[in-house]
Scaffold this active site. Structure first.
Site, PDB file in Angstrom:
ATOM      1  N   ASP A  11     -20.223  43.138  30.954  1.00 35.92           N
ATOM      2  CA  ASP A  11     -21.486  43.037  30.444  1.00 35.92           C
ATOM      3  C   ASP A  11     -21.778  44.296  29.628  1.00 35.92           C
ATOM      4  OD1 ASP A  11     -21.670  40.474  31.729  1.00 35.92           O
ATOM      5  OD2 ASP A  11     -21.911  41.797  33.642  1.00 35.92           O
ATOM      6  N   LYS A  14     -19.856  44.113  24.477  1.00 37.03           N
ATOM      7  CA  LYS A  14     -18.451  44.070  23.840  1.00 37.03           C
ATOM      8  C   LYS A  14     -18.747  42.923  22.536  1.00 37.03           C
ATOM      9  CE  LYS A  14     -16.173  42.982  27.304  1.00 37.03           C
ATOM     10  NZ  LYS A  14     -17.047  43.291  28.481  1.00 37.03           N
ATOM     11  N   GLY A  38     -18.508  35.752  29.040  1.00 36.94           N
ATOM     12  CA  GLY A  38     -19.615  35.853  28.319  1.00 36.94           C
ATOM     13  C   GLY A  38     -20.098  36.600  27.536  1.00 36.94           C
ATOM     14  N   HIS A  39     -19.669  36.746  26.272  1.00 42.85           N
ATOM     15  CA  HIS A  39     -20.286  37.884  25.146  1.00 42.85           C
ATOM     16  C   HIS A  39     -21.401  37.136  24.239  1.00 42.85           C
ATOM     17  CE1 HIS A  39     -15.685  39.372  25.056  1.00 42.85           C
ATOM     18  NE2 HIS A  39     -16.474  39.644  25.971  1.00 42.85           N
ATOM     19  N   GLN A 223     -14.104  40.651  30.213  1.00 40.24           N
ATOM     20  CA  GLN A 223     -14.506  41.400  31.413  1.00 40.24           C
ATOM     21  C   GLN A 223     -14.147  42.824  31.081  1.00 40.24           C
ATOM     22  OE1 GLN A 223     -11.919  38.334  32.086  1.00 40.24           O
ATOM     23  NE2 GLN A 223     -13.792  37.208  32.098  1.00 40.24           N
TER      24      GLN A 223
END
Length: 424
Positions: A11, A14, A38-39, A223
């Site tokens: 988080d 990125k 989750g980007h 991650q």
């Protein structure tokens, strides 16, 4: 090949950074993880979370590779593609996404096995996203899984159905309430047909050929380093290799071809799920930072744990990844605080001091260095000279301790709100 990866517990921002710099590349490539990533990206006042799709998808001239080191859930992938096309109808994903035939599949029963293990007292509760990622990777290691290339074989259905029935029976025998087998399998096979419309190939050959032709590749990690299966805070880690070395193995590219390694870190720390977090804040200040920084999981919506910047862990992540440039995010969130803290080292019960570490004993005491806070309007800043002196001092301290430059500074949630800092 350049690499972008997170240096904390995920988080870090990125996706936003990759979206910004991907126009400088011909290819962006995901090398690990699955739909547990989750980007989040903001474009034209709207926000979208990409799970499997590389963050270069919004650049029409960029090819996006889902590499061999990933695990792909056909059902989740289909939903993500459809959501993407609603978000931006000009995108043509079938032309701009290439999938490795060697990437392993996440089967629908893997998700239910993940949920079962997380909720069962017989297993360690890790705090997973319950997307079946560990189950897919574990079956890969056991050599019991199927891969994307298997979708195109004439006997795929006869091979996968017994696996699904075996898992389904085990779960229902264990007391888990599931949708009907027909409903679950029909959704899966419809998603498989959708997935087969995409270009599935040997991406190792594709990527190495591109490099030999002089094309630029940006490897995208999901991650973060402190969640690496080998080098992270085990057992509270992800199931894949999240490091720069993982980019090489996950994409099939030689380490000799690595270039810049961009490491992304926040000006403070966050973590979702269980696991070590020595600098965690449990007071009102932690909640204030959580709200101001919108620290809720982009994939799960879970509130993130908040803590001060952990320098020993950051030094460790920089070391094992060979980071060449640091991208610091969320410094704007700390604006307005009278003082901010950085954990510089840990004191152990026996008097020893740990200055660089990923795993600490429970009795390790974080030692904080307090620095004067900053207060500024970041909305129209354009470079180093406009940053408040207190923030410049913060950045200078980090550069000295880490031995690498802070090359970029995120000053807000928007796509363009990243300063490229001039060298000092």
């Amino acid at each position: 090949m350049d690499i972008v990866l997170g240096l904390q517990w995920g988080d870090e921002g990125k996706g936003k950074f990759i979206d910004l710099i991907s126009e400088n590349y011909d290819i962006t490539a995901r090398f690990n993880g699955g739909s547990n990533a989750g980007h989040s990206i903001q474009r034209n006042g709207k926000r979208i979370t990409l799970k499997m799709i590389p963050s270069g998808i919004f650049m029409k001239t960029v090819q996006n590779v889902i590499g061999t080191g990933t695990v792909l859930d056909p059902v989740s992938f289909k939903k993500e593609i459809l959501n993407l096309q609603v978000f931006d109808e000009t995108i043509q994903p079938e032309k701009n996404i290439i999938i490795s035939r060697k990437a392993h599949l996440v089967l629908p029963t893997h998700k239910f096995l993940d949920i079962f293990m997380e909720e069962s007292p017989d297993y360690t509760t890790i705090g997973t996203t319950k997307n079946g990622i560990a189950q897919a990777y574990s079956n890969k290691i056991l050599r019991q899984n199927l891969r994307v290339g298997d979708l195109f074989s004439s006997d795929f259905q006869t091979r996968v159905v017994p696996i699904l029935r075996r898992d389904y029976k085990m779960l229902t025998d264990g007391g888990m309430v599931l949708p009907s087998f027909e409903e679950m399998s029909n959704e899966f096979f419809e998603a498989v047909d959708f997935l087969k419309r995409f270009n599935c190939t040997e991406t190792e050959i594709y990527l190495n050929t591109a490099l030999n032709e002089g094309k630029n590749i940006l490897a995208e990690g999901s991650q973060a380093a402190m969640l690496d299966i080998d080098h992270g805070t085990y057992p509270y880690v992800t199931s894949s290799s999240t490091t720069a070395a993982g980019a090489c193995s996950g994409l099939g590219i030689s380490p000799k071809k690595m270039g810049e390694i961009y490491g992304i870190a926040k000006a403070y720390c966050t973590r979702v799920g269980n696991g070590m977090f020595p600098t965690e804040l449990f007071d009102e200040l932690g909640e204030e930072i959580r709200i101001k920084g919108n620290e809720f999981g982009s994939n799960t919506g879970r509130p993130r744990r908040i803590g001060w910047l952990d320098l020993p862990a950051l030094q460790y992540a920089v070391m094992i990844n060979g980071v060449t440039q640091l991208v610091l995010t969320k410094a704007d969130v700390l604006s307005g605080l009278k003082s901010v803290a950085i954990c510089t080292h840990y004191e152990l019960e026996d008097g020893k001091i740990e200055k660089i570490s990923a795993v600490l004993p429970d009795n390790a005491k974080p030692v904080l260095k307090w620095m004067e806070g900053w207060n500024a309007d970041f909305s129209n800043m354009e470079g180093n000279s406009e940053l408040p002196q207190e923030l410049q001092d913060f950045l200078t301290f980090l550069e000295a301790e880490l031995g690498i430059p802070v090359a970029y500074l995120s000053i807000g949630p928007g796509r363009e709100q990243i300063l490229k800092l001039s060298s000092k």
